[in-house]
Write a protein that holds these residues in place. Structure first.
Motif, PDB file in Angstrom:
ATOM      1  N   TYR A  32       0.815  -1.209   0.000  1.00  0.00           N
ATOM      2  CA  TYR A  32       0.000   0.000   0.000  1.00  0.00           C
ATOM      3  C   TYR A  32       0.853   1.266   0.000  1.00  0.00           C
ATOM      4  N   GLY A  33       2.165   1.124  -0.014  1.00  0.00           N
ATOM      5  CA  GLY A  33       3.049   2.269   0.203  1.00  0.00           C
ATOM      6  C   GLY A  33       3.094   3.286  -0.913  1.00  0.00           C
ATOM      7  N   GLY A  34       2.814   2.864  -2.153  1.00  0.00           N
ATOM      8  CA  GLY A  34       2.929   3.787  -3.279  1.00  0.00           C
ATOM      9  C   GLY A  34       4.350   3.924  -3.785  1.00  0.00           C
ATOM     10  N   SER A  35       5.277   3.229  -3.160  1.00  0.00           N
ATOM     11  CA  SER A  35       6.695   3.206  -3.533  1.00  0.00           C
ATOM     12  C   SER A  35       7.261   1.897  -3.013  1.00  0.00           C
ATOM     13  N   SER A  36       8.126   1.264  -3.800  1.00  0.00           N
ATOM     14  CA  SER A  36       8.725   0.015  -3.322  1.00  0.00           C
ATOM     15  C   SER A  36       9.531   0.243  -2.052  1.00  0.00           C
ATOM     16  N   ALA A  37      10.103   1.441  -1.901  1.00  0.00           N
ATOM     17  CA  ALA A  37      10.869   1.744  -0.690  1.00  0.00           C
ATOM     18  C   ALA A  37       9.965   1.714   0.538  1.00  0.00           C
ATOM     19  N   LEU A  38       8.766   2.280   0.433  1.00  0.00           N
ATOM     20  CA  LEU A  38       7.837   2.271   1.567  1.00  0.00           C
ATOM     21  C   LEU A  38       7.239   0.885   1.780  1.00  0.00           C
ATOM     22  N   ASP A  39       7.004   0.148   0.701  1.00  0.00           N
ATOM     23  CA  ASP A  39       6.552  -1.237   0.869  1.00  0.00           C
ATOM     24  C   ASP A  39       7.599  -2.047   1.635  1.00  0.00           C
TER      25      ASP A  39
END
Length: 198
Positions: free
Chosen positions: A13-20
């Motif tokens: 759900y992060g909107g970015s692989s970094a946040l995922d």
């Protein structure tokens, strides 16, 4: 832990692989729960997330040392991106060190809200190093795209997932309406029922 359980635990759900990637440490708001407990689960997450630089057929499995490096990078990315955290120089250097394996941009050490072109760097090929490099670059890209102010933490008291709020008006409160938004609605409905004696 079965692979099926892991997939249910891994939310994108992060909107970015970094946040995922940051969100693989779940339930931060209460009792943090690790969903990448070992090198094998890290490899499975790379595959499930479709991380650039990782291929199941040609990449060597992560070593225990690479697994520990991944967890350190995850914390550094969270420090750099999450509201309420202040990154140290070590956090910034760690992100930049990994980013150079997939070189595009890096953060300025003296001002981690500023992105500079890193040059050509080192070709990473494929494998854990390349995958971690891609995740570090994804974190830097959030800043380069001017989206750092839109990184938020889910408002649900038991959640703590990080996400990019790209909604109109930037008023999104939940990591996902289907998940925490519905939980909050159900809790409000239950409270109303108690207040009215229903």
């Amino acid at each position: 832990m079965t692979p099926g359980a892991e997939v249910r635990d891994w939310l994108f759900y992060g909107g970015s692989s970094a946040l995922d990637f940051v969100n693989t440490l779940r339930d931060r708001a209460t009792t943090p729960r690790e969903t990448l407990p070992d090198a094998e689960s890290l490899a499975r997450w790379f595959s499930a997330a479709g991380i650039e630089g990782w291929t199941d057929t040609t990449s060597q499995p992560p070593t225990p040392a690479e697994h520990q490096a991944a967890l350190a990078l995850r914390d550094a990315i969270d420090a750099v991106l999450a509201p309420g955290r202040t990154p140290t120089g070590e956090h910034v250097m760690l992100v930049n060190e990994h980013a150079r394996r997939a070189p595009l941009r890096e953060l300025r050490l003296d001002d981690p809200t500023t992105v500079v072109v890193a040059g050509s760097g080192t070709a990473a090929g494929s494998g854990t190093g390349a995958a971690l490099g891609a995740l570090a670059q994804a974190a830097i890209e959030v800043i380069a795209a001017g989206e750092l102010p839109w990184v938020k933490i889910c408002a649900h008291t038991r959640c703590g997932l990080r996400y990019l709020d790209r909604s109109r008006g930037r008023r999104r409160q939940w990591c996902s309406m289907e998940r925490c938004g519905n939980r909050a609605k159900a809790a409000r409905h239950a409270r109303r029922g108690l207040d009215t004696g229903a």
